[in-house]
Design a protein around this motif. Structure first.
Motif, PDB file in Angstrom:
ATOM      1  N   LEU A   1      -4.876  -0.415  -5.471  1.00 17.57           N
ATOM      2  CA  LEU A   1      -5.614  -0.141  -4.377  1.00 17.57           C
ATOM      3  C   LEU A   1      -5.427   1.636  -3.102  1.00 17.57           C
ATOM      4  O   LEU A   1      -5.297   0.670  -2.300  1.00 17.57           O
ATOM      5  N   ALA A   2      -5.415   2.564  -4.071  1.00 25.96           N
ATOM      6  CA  ALA A   2      -5.251   3.480  -3.466  1.00 25.96           C
ATOM      7  C   ALA A   2      -5.452   4.308  -2.969  1.00 25.96           C
ATOM      8  O   ALA A   2      -7.552   3.536  -3.906  1.00 25.96           O
TER       9      ALA A   2
ATOM     10  N   ASP B   1       6.743   0.691   0.691  1.00 26.55           N
ATOM     11  CA  ASP B   1       5.731  -0.998   0.775  1.00 26.55           C
ATOM     12  C   ASP B   1       5.176  -0.976  -0.497  1.00 26.55           C
ATOM     13  O   ASP B   1       4.389  -0.403  -1.073  1.00 26.55           O
ATOM     14  N   THR B   2       5.296  -3.068  -0.929  1.00 27.37           N
ATOM     15  CA  THR B   2       4.831  -2.219  -2.422  1.00 27.37           C
ATOM     16  C   THR B   2       3.608  -3.501  -2.448  1.00 27.37           C
ATOM     17  O   THR B   2       2.584  -3.828  -2.924  1.00 27.37           O
ATOM     18  N   GLY B   3       2.954  -3.741  -1.113  1.00 28.75           N
ATOM     19  CA  GLY B   3       1.941  -4.380  -0.624  1.00 28.75           C
ATOM     20  C   GLY B   3       1.191  -3.621  -0.852  1.00 28.75           C
ATOM     21  O   GLY B   3      -0.111  -3.474   0.250  1.00 28.75           O
ATOM     22  N   SER B   4       0.517  -2.169  -0.889  1.00 27.89           N
ATOM     23  CA  SER B   4       0.044  -0.419  -0.341  1.00 27.89           C
ATOM     24  C   SER B   4       0.931  -0.401  -1.318  1.00 27.89           C
ATOM     25  O   SER B   4       1.651  -0.008  -1.908  1.00 27.89           O
TER      26      SER B   4
ATOM     27  N   MET C   1      -7.200  -6.342   1.867  1.00 22.93           N
ATOM     28  CA  MET C   1      -6.603  -5.932   2.959  1.00 22.93           C
ATOM     29  C   MET C   1      -4.980  -5.314   2.590  1.00 22.93           C
ATOM     30  O   MET C   1      -4.220  -5.809   1.214  1.00 22.93           O
ATOM     31  N   ARG C   2      -4.248  -4.712   3.290  1.00 20.55           N
ATOM     32  CA  ARG C   2      -2.973  -4.518   2.312  1.00 20.55           C
ATOM     33  C   ARG C   2      -1.605  -4.748   3.331  1.00 20.55           C
ATOM     34  O   ARG C   2      -1.606  -5.245   4.378  1.00 20.55           O
ATOM     35  N   TRP C   3      -1.054  -5.235   2.977  1.00 20.14           N
ATOM     36  CA  TRP C   3       0.196  -6.013   3.440  1.00 20.14           C
ATOM     37  C   TRP C   3       1.309  -4.699   3.529  1.00 20.14           C
ATOM     38  O   TRP C   3       2.006  -4.333   3.403  1.00 20.14           O
ATOM     39  N   VAL C   4       1.406  -5.231   5.172  1.00 17.12           N
ATOM     40  CA  VAL C   4       2.999  -4.534   5.852  1.00 17.12           C
ATOM     41  C   VAL C   4       3.521  -5.213   6.633  1.00 17.12           C
ATOM     42  O   VAL C   4       3.170  -5.808   7.851  1.00 17.12           O
ATOM     43  N   GLY C   5       4.477  -5.242   6.917  1.00 20.02           N
ATOM     44  CA  GLY C   5       5.593  -6.122   8.045  1.00 20.02           C
ATOM     45  C   GLY C   5       5.979  -5.043   8.583  1.00 20.02           C
ATOM     46  O   GLY C   5       7.073  -4.542   8.990  1.00 20.02           O
ATOM     47  N   PHE C   6       5.527  -6.026  10.190  1.00 21.90           N
ATOM     48  CA  PHE C   6       6.185  -5.605  11.503  1.00 21.90           C
ATOM     49  C   PHE C   6       5.985  -6.379  12.677  1.00 21.90           C
ATOM     50  O   PHE C   6       5.179  -6.885  12.902  1.00 21.90           O
TER      51      PHE C   6
ATOM     52  N   ARG D   1      -2.672 -10.325 -11.774  1.00 22.40           N
ATOM     53  CA  ARG D   1      -3.728  -9.454 -10.843  1.00 22.40           C
ATOM     54  C   ARG D   1      -2.645  -7.982 -10.757  1.00 22.40           C
ATOM     55  O   ARG D   1      -1.812  -7.923  -9.628  1.00 22.40           O
ATOM     56  N   GLN D   2      -2.903  -7.306 -11.108  1.00 22.00           N
ATOM     57  CA  GLN D   2      -2.806  -5.276 -11.071  1.00 22.00           C
ATOM     58  C   GLN D   2      -3.367  -4.595  -9.703  1.00 22.00           C
ATOM     59  O   GLN D   2      -4.228  -4.319  -9.630  1.00 22.00           O
TER      60      GLN D   2
END
Length: 383
Positions: free
Chosen positions: A186-187, A90-93, A1-6, A244-245
């Motif tokens: 993650l891309a 976003d450093t989470g995706s 899952m990719r993390w992004v805040g809203f 973990r990369q």
């Protein structure tokens, strides 16, 4: 899952690109007044611009427009001639996407859309893509074009053109798209993320980027590519190895209050994520912290805390690689109008055993993401 805040780029051989950001009025207040907050938070459990010019010798500056207190947003452009978009860095995706003219979702009617027909450098594909975030999802097609951030122009950059965008988070968000800065694992398969293209095309002199997230709207916030501006932090950077990369994942030794460990007993793993606004952790440890600060649940899924607790409660200490990083009550409790205070800790089954160190933490600590050495640097941010 990719993390992004809203919730790139003309080559400069020795460049440090700084993208300023600012914050304005609380989105929570606006949504609460319209009786939309509960629906918004259910869609987006990780939620959380005026231009500001700051001249720094040796630093290329791009004025940015930011919005709200849930996330930090900067401006990029895509295509020739350039079409501008507001994006979350976003450093989470890891992927870049923006709305397109082919999108029929309500979110696309309230945001800027990319028109491939107006760009002489656009290269289309028929490859369908789908990206899932904690706060929503998009489907679309993959394309390639020039992407500009500040003074840098990244040529033939892969990006997504949305055709559908789900959730109210994307519809009401004060951003158009997302620019991911995590590891390329993650891309989308077969694509090169924006930051990796910056490095491959020789646009930056150091393989790193950094964030300063300000709590002071007049000073603004910045993301820096290719170097570090030391005026944004105090003391020396303390380095933490990436474990973990994929995400920017590190080990947290413990989380404590008044010398007593309240979470993360015997160490735990955490993601350092500029796309998440809160401090997020597994259910039981977060509930233990909420109980300790006497937080009470509300119908919106938030937790209310006595505003008097801001001056009474102790710091919560995140010990990382042997170094203590205090988070004061004034940071882990937020005060909203009219004199109601909320906890900035949140629990989510979606995070599993991982903690997420979002903007609540990152506002306190200038953060360097060093891809060359697979490490994160932390230092107290200037006020």
């Amino acid at each position: 899952m990719r993390w992004v805040g809203f919730l790139g780029l003309v080559a400069l051989s020795e460049c440090l690109v700084t993208i300023p950001l600012t914050k304005i009025k609380s989105m929570r207040e606006s949504l609460r007044e319209k009786d939309l907050l509960k629906d918004y938070l259910q869609q987006n459990p990780y939620s959380h611009a005026y231009k500001f010019f700051r001249k720094q010798q040796g630093v290329t500056i791009e004025p940015m427009r930011n919005y709200l207190d849930l996330y930090y947003v900067g401006t990029i452009s895509i295509g020739t001639p350039p079409q501008e978009f507001k994006v979350i860095f976003d450093t989470g995706s890891a992927d870049l996407w923006v709305p397109s003219i082919y999108c029929s979702s309500p979110a696309c009617f309230t945001h800027q859309t990319f028109n491939p027909g107006k760009s002489s450098t656009f290269q289309g594909t028929r490859r369908p893509i789908q990206l899932q975030y904690a706060s929503g999802s998009m489907t679309g097609v993959l394309g390639y074009d020039s992407v500009r951030i500040g003074d840098l122009v990244n040529k033939v950059q892969a990006f997504g053109l949305s055709q559908t965008e789900s959730s109210k988070s994307l519809e009401y968000g004060a951003f158009d798209g997302i620019l991911g800065l995590s590891y390329p694992t993650l891309a989308l398969q077969g694509t090169t993320p924006v930051f990796d293209n910056m490095w491959k095309q020789g646009l930056i002199s150091e393989k790193l980027f950094a964030f300063y997230l300000s709590t002071n709207t007049e000073k603004g916030s910045v993301v820096m590519f290719g170097g570090v501006d030391h005026s944004y932090y105090k003391g020396e950077l303390k380095w933490v190895p990436v474990t973990r990369q994929g995400y920017w994942q590190i080990t947290v030794d413990s989380i404590s209050m008044n010398g007593k460990v309240v979470a993360c007993h015997g160490s735990c793993q955490a993601i350092v994520d500029t796309g998440t606004s809160l401090l997020i952790g597994p259910n039981y440890p977060v509930f233990n912290i909420l109980k300790t600060i006497n937080a009470q649940a509300t119908s919106t899924g938030e937790y209310i805390v006595s505003c008097n607790a801001i001056s009474a409660l102790p710091d919560i200490i995140f010990t990382i690689n042997g170094v203590a990083y205090p988070v004061p009550a004034s940071a882990y409790i937020r005060k909203d109008w009219p004199d109601i205070c909320y906890s900035n800790f949140d629990n989510s089954s979606g995070s599993g055993s991982l903690w997420v160190l979002g903007d609540v933490f990152l506002r306190l600590y200038f953060t360097v993401f060093d891809r060359a050495n697979d490490r994160i640097g932390l230092a107290p941010a200037v006020a």
